[in-house]
Design a protein around this motif. Sequence first.
Motif, PDB file in Angstrom:
ATOM      1  N   ASP A 351      50.911  38.431  54.239  1.00  0.00           N
ATOM      2  CA  ASP A 351      51.281  38.865  52.885  1.00  0.00           C
ATOM      3  C   ASP A 351      50.126  39.613  52.238  1.00  0.00           C
ATOM      4  O   ASP A 351      49.123  39.002  51.843  1.00  0.00           O
ATOM      5  CB  ASP A 351      51.654  37.654  52.036  1.00  0.00           C
ATOM      6  CG  ASP A 351      52.174  38.055  50.654  1.00  0.00           C
ATOM      7  OD1 ASP A 351      52.313  39.266  50.399  1.00  0.00           O
ATOM      8  OD2 ASP A 351      52.425  37.146  49.835  1.00  0.00           O
ATOM      9  N   PRO A 352      50.226  40.932  52.087  1.00  0.00           N
ATOM     10  CA  PRO A 352      49.139  41.702  51.470  1.00  0.00           C
ATOM     11  C   PRO A 352      49.006  41.455  49.971  1.00  0.00           C
ATOM     12  O   PRO A 352      47.993  41.825  49.377  1.00  0.00           O
ATOM     13  CB  PRO A 352      49.551  43.154  51.746  1.00  0.00           C
ATOM     14  CG  PRO A 352      51.025  43.117  51.847  1.00  0.00           C
ATOM     15  CD  PRO A 352      51.360  41.797  52.480  1.00  0.00           C
ATOM     16  N   LEU A 353      49.983  40.817  49.360  1.00  0.00           N
ATOM     17  CA  LEU A 353      49.908  40.572  47.926  1.00  0.00           C
ATOM     18  C   LEU A 353      49.089  39.326  47.604  1.00  0.00           C
ATOM     19  O   LEU A 353      48.350  39.301  46.619  1.00  0.00           O
ATOM     20  CB  LEU A 353      51.315  40.424  47.347  1.00  0.00           C
ATOM     21  CG  LEU A 353      51.430  40.369  45.813  1.00  0.00           C
ATOM     22  CD1 LEU A 353      50.889  41.646  45.180  1.00  0.00           C
ATOM     23  CD2 LEU A 353      52.875  40.137  45.395  1.00  0.00           C
ATOM     24  N   SER A 354      49.197  38.334  48.451  1.00  0.00           N
ATOM     25  CA  SER A 354      48.507  37.069  48.157  1.00  0.00           C
ATOM     26  C   SER A 354      47.117  36.991  48.776  1.00  0.00           C
ATOM     27  O   SER A 354      46.289  36.185  48.333  1.00  0.00           O
ATOM     28  CB  SER A 354      49.347  35.889  48.663  1.00  0.00           C
ATOM     29  OG  SER A 354      49.535  35.968  50.070  1.00  0.00           O
ATOM     30  N   SER A 355      46.842  37.810  49.772  1.00  0.00           N
ATOM     31  CA  SER A 355      45.533  37.755  50.429  1.00  0.00           C
ATOM     32  C   SER A 355      44.502  38.508  49.595  1.00  0.00           C
ATOM     33  O   SER A 355      44.673  39.703  49.306  1.00  0.00           O
ATOM     34  CB  SER A 355      45.624  38.366  51.832  1.00  0.00           C
ATOM     35  OG  SER A 355      46.511  37.633  52.640  1.00  0.00           O
ATOM     36  N   ARG A 356      43.432  37.825  49.228  1.00  0.00           N
ATOM     37  CA  ARG A 356      42.390  38.408  48.369  1.00  0.00           C
ATOM     38  C   ARG A 356      41.011  38.073  48.919  1.00  0.00           C
ATOM     39  O   ARG A 356      40.829  37.051  49.592  1.00  0.00           O
ATOM     40  CB  ARG A 356      42.486  37.849  46.943  1.00  0.00           C
ATOM     41  CG  ARG A 356      43.838  38.023  46.281  1.00  0.00           C
ATOM     42  CD  ARG A 356      43.922  39.293  45.498  1.00  0.00           C
ATOM     43  NE  ARG A 356      45.251  39.532  44.971  1.00  0.00           N
ATOM     44  CZ  ARG A 356      45.502  40.356  43.946  1.00  0.00           C
ATOM     45  NH1 ARG A 356      44.488  40.998  43.359  1.00  0.00           N
ATOM     46  NH2 ARG A 356      46.724  40.537  43.520  1.00  0.00           N
ATOM     47  N   ASP A 357      40.033  38.929  48.603  1.00  0.00           N
ATOM     48  CA  ASP A 357      38.653  38.590  48.937  1.00  0.00           C
ATOM     49  C   ASP A 357      38.077  37.738  47.812  1.00  0.00           C
ATOM     50  O   ASP A 357      38.775  37.387  46.858  1.00  0.00           O
ATOM     51  CB  ASP A 357      37.818  39.854  49.187  1.00  0.00           C
ATOM     52  CG  ASP A 357      37.609  40.690  47.929  1.00  0.00           C
ATOM     53  OD1 ASP A 357      38.012  40.248  46.826  1.00  0.00           O
ATOM     54  OD2 ASP A 357      37.050  41.794  48.028  1.00  0.00           O
ATOM     55  N   ARG A 358      36.795  37.415  47.917  1.00  0.00           N
ATOM     56  CA  ARG A 358      36.202  36.498  46.935  1.00  0.00           C
ATOM     57  C   ARG A 358      36.047  37.121  45.564  1.00  0.00           C
ATOM     58  O   ARG A 358      35.692  36.428  44.600  1.00  0.00           O
ATOM     59  CB  ARG A 358      34.844  36.007  47.441  1.00  0.00           C
ATOM     60  CG  ARG A 358      33.787  37.071  47.627  1.00  0.00           C
ATOM     61  CD  ARG A 358      32.570  36.483  48.347  1.00  0.00           C
ATOM     62  NE  ARG A 358      31.537  37.479  48.606  1.00  0.00           N
ATOM     63  CZ  ARG A 358      30.500  37.698  47.813  1.00  0.00           C
ATOM     64  NH1 ARG A 358      30.381  37.005  46.697  1.00  0.00           N
ATOM     65  NH2 ARG A 358      29.596  38.600  48.121  1.00  0.00           N
ATOM     66  N   HIS A 359      36.327  38.419  45.444  1.00  0.00           N
ATOM     67  CA  HIS A 359      36.244  39.084  44.140  1.00  0.00           C
ATOM     68  C   HIS A 359      37.618  39.462  43.602  1.00  0.00           C
ATOM     69  O   HIS A 359      37.727  40.194  42.618  1.00  0.00           O
ATOM     70  CB  HIS A 359      35.381  40.339  44.234  1.00  0.00           C
ATOM     71  CG  HIS A 359      34.009  40.072  44.750  1.00  0.00           C
ATOM     72  ND1 HIS A 359      33.107  39.277  44.094  1.00  0.00           N
ATOM     73  CD2 HIS A 359      33.388  40.475  45.880  1.00  0.00           C
ATOM     74  CE1 HIS A 359      31.980  39.201  44.784  1.00  0.00           C
ATOM     75  NE2 HIS A 359      32.127  39.913  45.878  1.00  0.00           N
ATOM     76  N   GLY A 360      38.674  38.968  44.249  1.00  0.00           N
ATOM     77  CA  GLY A 360      40.017  39.200  43.753  1.00  0.00           C
ATOM     78  C   GLY A 360      40.630  40.521  44.142  1.00  0.00           C
ATOM     79  O   GLY A 360      41.612  40.951  43.535  1.00  0.00           O
ATOM     80  N   ALA A 361      40.087  41.199  45.156  1.00  0.00           N
ATOM     81  CA  ALA A 361      40.626  42.476  45.613  1.00  0.00           C
ATOM     82  C   ALA A 361      41.493  42.259  46.843  1.00  0.00           C
ATOM     83  O   ALA A 361      41.107  41.550  47.774  1.00  0.00           O
ATOM     84  CB  ALA A 361      39.496  43.447  45.943  1.00  0.00           C
ATOM     85  N   GLY A 362      42.689  42.887  46.837  1.00  0.00           N
ATOM     86  CA  GLY A 362      43.607  42.782  47.956  1.00  0.00           C
ATOM     87  C   GLY A 362      43.507  43.970  48.893  1.00  0.00           C
ATOM     88  O   GLY A 362      42.667  44.867  48.728  1.00  0.00           O
ATOM     89  N   ALA A 363      44.409  44.004  49.872  1.00  0.00           N
ATOM     90  CA  ALA A 363      44.380  45.043  50.900  1.00  0.00           C
ATOM     91  C   ALA A 363      44.605  46.430  50.313  1.00  0.00           C
ATOM     92  O   ALA A 363      44.012  47.421  50.780  1.00  0.00           O
ATOM     93  CB  ALA A 363      45.433  44.744  51.959  1.00  0.00           C
TER      94      ALA A 363
END
Length: 529
Positions: A351-363
């Motif tokens: 899911d590209p919408l729910s996956s985030r890095d530690r700064h809140g940025a997605g794919a």
Amino acid sequence: AAASPGRLGRAGRTTRGAGLSERGVDGFLFGMSSGEGVGALDATAAASLLDALFSAASDVHADAAAVLADAPPTTIFLRPSPGGDGGDLETHVAVALFWGMRRRERESRAGTVGDERTAPPPEKQETRRAGSFSGEETLSRRASTSQTVVVTSRFGLQRALTATQLAFEIAERVGTDENAKGLLVDARVAPGDSGVVRITTSAYHDARRRDGFLRCKLCGRFVAGERALWWHSKTKHGITHAEAAAEAENESRALFVTKPTLGISNDVWANVRGGSENQNAARGNRARSVSVRAPSDLAAGLAAARRGDEAALAALVSSGKIEALVDPGLDAARRGDARALRELVMEKNWDPLSSRDRHGAGALLWSAGAGHLKCVRLLCEEAPEGRLPLDPNDPKTHQTGRRAYRGRTALHWAARNGHLDVVRYLVKNKNVDVDRRTDEGTTAFHWAVWRGRLEVARWLVEEGKCLFAAVNTFGCNAAMWCAQGAEEDRDEREQNASQTSRGDGETGPVANQSETDSDSDSDSDSDSD
């Protein structure tokens, strides 16, 4: 903490009542250590530093030896600084001296102590004017009605000082004392009126420099790299952009010892970083060395991602020069691997919408920020059955995280990093609002002009019809963003031909990592704040 003058029996020295005050300063300064190192200093170096501190105190007040010898058993003369900011050690010598003198003055006024040691012979008494008072009697009266004490130098000069002023006098002298030669980089009074002095030792300073940190000369704090120091100087101390940049550059070029030297052992330094390896393993809190990413490394990472050079990008990640992304989808978006990203989205239920890095940025933000149009189109146009493609206008696709990042969109990152093809696609094909603002009121045009992305800025005005006169929540317009930009103007043709980012070499959300690693307490990319 190192032992006080009255508690040196544990270290084989004299104990209280053994005539310390009669023997004077030299009678108890030598070898003042509890037998163990303090912070980054071994026992010998700690003893020398204590010698310097008490010598400095005696320069300020001639009878400091006697006052400090009667300090309470709980007095802290030298210990690791609990906070770490502004130095690795702290001393309460000035605090103990101040309150010891206050106690003596109260006892003297009450008639319980007939000690005349604090008063110099009449022929040597001098006074310093401060307002309308003068003379020993007036100084004493002033000290009794305010938080000051009257200090008398070895030459008979008398002054009324607060605890903070007393600490300043001691801090100013300790660095020039022969006993502290080679041990100190800085000694300064802690914020507030406590009178605590914070010390940065040479051993600690050099170890932090080896880890990539730079020291602010104004407050003594260490921050992660030149860009963080530049931003810290501007936001925390209010100096101009040019001055901050110059100070950061000068500090980055300052010499330091690249290997630990005499006075600091690996075991001692392990204690500074949080304990020995065995202790850390037992606590589950192993010391961590912070990696500071250099601008050139980030630039190389962007160039490798744009070329599709996975080997070069992998080498940068494995060496720690670029932060690794554990999430496979985010990693594919950064690398521009559309095939791997499509497989994850369409076949593996990622899911590209729910996956985030530690700064809140997605794919989507990673793809846009790195300039991978194929990945951006994939995320915005394709989705497995039962799920919709990402809508770049949907706030759910926007960045979360701390204040400086909240509300950033794919358009913001693409414009910031100069990716015109992605900007054009988002505005023309996906109808993204060209004037969409972050939570701080920043627009894509602001990001573009700040980073010197002239081609993108021109397109946003001429084709995108953006509101180029917009201001953010701090009242900063595009002209102010230009003035604060960290990069020099370059010819557009050179910019278009280059495959690397300019100036600090940040890539899309790679910039997030750089900025946060630079300074945990500053919003490094919110330059209009």
